[in-house]
Design a protein around this motif. Structure first.
Motif, PDB file in Angstrom:
ATOM      1  N   TYR A  19      68.738 -14.169  20.913  1.00 55.35           N
ATOM      2  CA  TYR A  19      69.162 -15.459  21.461  1.00 55.35           C
ATOM      3  C   TYR A  19      70.103 -15.274  22.640  1.00 55.35           C
ATOM      4  N   THR A  48      68.748 -13.773  25.839  1.00 57.74           N
ATOM      5  CA  THR A  48      67.797 -14.673  26.483  1.00 57.74           C
ATOM      6  C   THR A  48      68.458 -15.947  26.994  1.00 57.74           C
ATOM      7  N   SER A  72      65.099 -25.464  19.820  1.00 59.04           N
ATOM      8  CA  SER A  72      63.895 -24.877  20.426  1.00 59.04           C
ATOM      9  C   SER A  72      64.158 -23.448  20.864  1.00 59.04           C
ATOM     10  N   GLN A  73      65.327 -23.213  21.457  1.00 63.17           N
ATOM     11  CA  GLN A  73      65.695 -21.866  21.883  1.00 63.17           C
ATOM     12  C   GLN A  73      65.871 -20.943  20.677  1.00 63.17           C
ATOM     13  N   VAL A 124      62.482 -19.892  19.464  1.00 62.11           N
ATOM     14  CA  VAL A 124      61.890 -18.857  20.315  1.00 62.11           C
ATOM     15  C   VAL A 124      62.446 -17.484  19.947  1.00 62.11           C
ATOM     16  N   ARG A 175      61.231 -16.456  16.370  1.00 65.11           N
ATOM     17  CA  ARG A 175      59.827 -16.040  16.376  1.00 65.11           C
ATOM     18  C   ARG A 175      59.700 -14.608  16.886  1.00 65.11           C
ATOM     19  N   PRO A 183      62.020 -13.348  25.682  1.00 63.34           N
ATOM     20  CA  PRO A 183      60.797 -14.116  25.451  1.00 63.34           C
ATOM     21  C   PRO A 183      60.677 -15.304  26.406  1.00 63.34           C
ATOM     22  N   ILE A 184      60.694 -14.983  27.708  1.00 61.59           N
ATOM     23  CA  ILE A 184      60.603 -15.987  28.760  1.00 61.59           C
ATOM     24  C   ILE A 184      59.534 -15.510  29.734  1.00 61.59           C
ATOM     25  N   PRO A 212      59.730 -20.602  27.917  1.00 65.27           N
ATOM     26  CA  PRO A 212      59.772 -19.799  26.688  1.00 65.27           C
ATOM     27  C   PRO A 212      58.386 -19.348  26.254  1.00 65.27           C
ATOM     28  N   THR A 240      55.991 -18.771  23.448  1.00 64.11           N
ATOM     29  CA  THR A 240      55.873 -19.216  22.056  1.00 64.11           C
ATOM     30  C   THR A 240      54.628 -18.664  21.376  1.00 64.11           C
TER      31      THR A 240
END
Length: 583
Positions: free
Chosen positions: A62, A65, A79-80, A83, A86, A524-525, A531, A533
């Motif tokens: 987290y 990112t 939502s972040q 991401v 996941r 993860p961007i 993002p 997903t």
């Protein structure tokens, strides 16, 4: 175990720099966020196999990112968090798979991985551009920026390296088959040049005539058809209200030009308002207006209210001819006079029914004539050496005076599609995201349009049978097609490019099956700041199966973002199909 990594240092100056750089991170990138709650609220987020994952595990991904972003929107934060979670779950599931296969990570491997600027994302961004490892900074960055204890971070990096090993095993199993290599070689190096005649309704419309008698007869027998056409195209018979204005336009100087200039403009506008009360508006406009219409004394072209500046449209909405309205915007002072108005009008059916009947009748005659001409052309081409000879054979013969009478055949001509291949141009792949409308699909034929059937059929034509045996319909037009030449894909060329083709196919298959897996080990961007997903059908199915068989257990009550971990079923694409190869 990795004490030498944590304590390695060049000089005492490093300790000073650690404190300075932490401040720099906070000022320029924002203080690190604890995306999972404060350190005192450490909670169990998930279990993967026998391993517990807590909020500080999620913090690593987290904060590397989203740690520099400032947001108070709870939905965006969740939502972040989803991401990051996941990505964490993907890494741990793959690490579990790696261990099941007997893969391990030694301390030496881990130490080298953490120090590797090409593979360890944190190294690249935390240690600056010197390229050398800095122990104290490493420790401070992990604890203060990633907000996780050093042992926890190093355990995460071990799992991350295991996951990398597992991805490498998956990649090693993805290869290009001989059929795929030969098919791409054929698609890329086989080309055709063919001639064609296009029968376009719009082109032939002028060559087909209808008489007044035909229109009268058609209208008498097809009243309902005409009425439906009128109703379906009602907007074509409606004229919106229009106005013609005259205006005095005085530009407002910007703040940078100073108060004197702004005051001067305001005074000029006040003078204009006074003068139009007693003088001719057009004369004053010709003298004072500052816009494009100065030479016409401020007179503007006819316009609908919809196409006017909406500040003006609102001001004159209820104005009568001759009325003057005052309008002020951020950029100008205006006096606007309504010179003329045309009311909105609907042309009744009775006034246009003959025109409509003529249009429908002509369209029907053109369609019938195109079918007749296309069938005749196809038949003639079967006995001629090329399409031009076939076209010439159908034109009327010259009269006794040597002049050939005009006919619809004169509207047609032969065109050539040169060196057409089945390889498209996919800008989505080049740009890393779907880009509808960009690039050239493999079935888009220059000069003709998009037709999968025609694109494939022209490659079936041969020197012995060069004429396509049917009339093709593409975007409303009819086409007669005949092969001129064909360039075959040779085995010699295949031998030269085999390795390149195999590498390209393998890369495409890896991308299709494993998706954006490198983002798991960095941020993860996507390249466009969105993002990530989904990571490709193979990895998504792996996570889905792990959740279904309880290898992964989510504790949604402890961590609301876990409710957003969804794994919709996705079928793996048929990699070896022609369309996938050529697109």
């Amino acid at each position: 175990m990795l004490q030498d990594i944590r304590s390695a240092s060049r000089s005492g100056w490093t300790y000073i720099m650690v404190g300075v750089l932490i401040v720099v991170f906070a000022v320029f990138f924002g203080a690190p966020l604890d995306g999972c709650g404060s350190a005192t609220q450490r909670a169990l987020v998930a279990k993967v196999g026998g391993e517990d994952l807590h909020t500080d595990d999620v913090n690593i991904i987290y904060n590397r990112t989203f740690g520099g972003q400032r947001t108070v929107d709870e939905s965006q934060i969740q939502s972040q968090q989803a991401v990051a979670l996941r990505a964490l779950l993907m890494i741990h599931v793959m690490a579990e798979k790696a261990e099941e296969l007997g893969l391990r990570v030694s301390d030496d491997e881990l130490q080298a991985y953490i120090k590797d600027p090409l593979n360890n994302f944190e190294f690249l961004y935390a240690y600056g551009q010197s390229g050398s490892f800095d122990g104290p900074f490493y420790k401070a960055y992990v604890q203060n920026q990633l907000r996780t204890p050093l042992p926890k971070y190093e355990d995460f990096k071990r799992r991350e390296l295991l996951a990398r090993k597992y991805v490498s095993l998956l990649e090693a199993q993805i290869q290009a088959s001989e059929w795929e290599i030969r098919e791409l070689h054929k698609v890329r190096n086989e080309s055709v040049t063919f001639e064609y005649i296009k029968l376009d309704p719009e082109t032939l419309m002028d060559a087909i005539q209808v008489s007044d008698e035909e229109v009268t007869a058609f209208l008498a027998e097809n009243k309902e058809v005409v009425e439906k056409y009128y109703t379906d195209n009602k907007a074509d018979y409606e004229d919106a209200e229009e106005v013609r204005l005259r205006r005095i336009f005085i530009l407002k100087p910007g703040e940078a030009e100073g108060d004197d200039k702004r005051e001067e403009a305001a005074k000029k506008f006040a003078t204009a308002k006074t003068r139009v009360e007693s003088e001719n508006f057009a004369d004053v406009a010709g003298e004072l207006t500052e816009d494009f219409a100065k030479e016409k004394q401020g007179l503007m072209d006819w316009s609908t209210l919809e196409n006017l500046d909406q500040n003006i449209a609102k001001a004159i909405a209820d104005a009568k001819v001759g009325d003057v309205r005052e309008v002020e915007t951020d950029f100008a002072y205006m006096l606007v006079k309504v010179e003329e108005r045309k009311e909105a009008k609907v042309t009744p059916l009775s006034e246009v029914e003959r025109d409509i009947a003529g249009t429908i009748l002509k369209t029907q005659k053109v369609d019938a004539e195109i079918k007749r001409m296309a069938d005749a052309l196809l038949a003639a081409a079967g006995s001629q050496t090329d399409l031009q000879a076939a076209l010439d054979s159908l034109k009327p013969a010259a009269g006794e005076d040597g002049v050939r009478p005009e006919s619809p055949w004169d509207a047609l001509s032969v065109a050539v599609a040169q060196d057409v291949t089945l390889e498209g141009q996919d800008l989505s792949a080049l740009l890393g995201r779907p880009m509808p409308g960009l690039g050239r699909p493999w079935d888009m034929i220059p000069g003709i349009g998009k037709s999968k059937e025609l694109a494939l059929d022209v490659f079936k034509l041969t020197e012995a049978e060069p004429l396509a045996k049917k009339v093709y319909q593409v975007t409303g037009s009819s086409f007669i097609v005949r092969l001129k030449s064909k360039q075959e894909a040779t085995d010699e060329k295949l031998a030269e490019t085999r390795d390149e083709l195999a590498l390209e196919i393998r890369g495409t298959k890896i991308s299709q099956l494993l998706g954006s897996w490198p983002a798991l080990f960095s941020r993860p961007i996507s390249n466009f700041g969105e993002p990530v997903t989904k990571y490709g059908p193979v990895l998504e199915q792996m996570l889905k199966d792990a959740i279904e068989d309880k290898t992964v257990r989510l504790f949604e009550a402890n961590y609301p973002a876990a409710t957003r971990i969804t794994t919709p079923p996705e079928e793996a694409p048929e990699i070896a199909g022609l369309e996938q190869l050529v697109q």
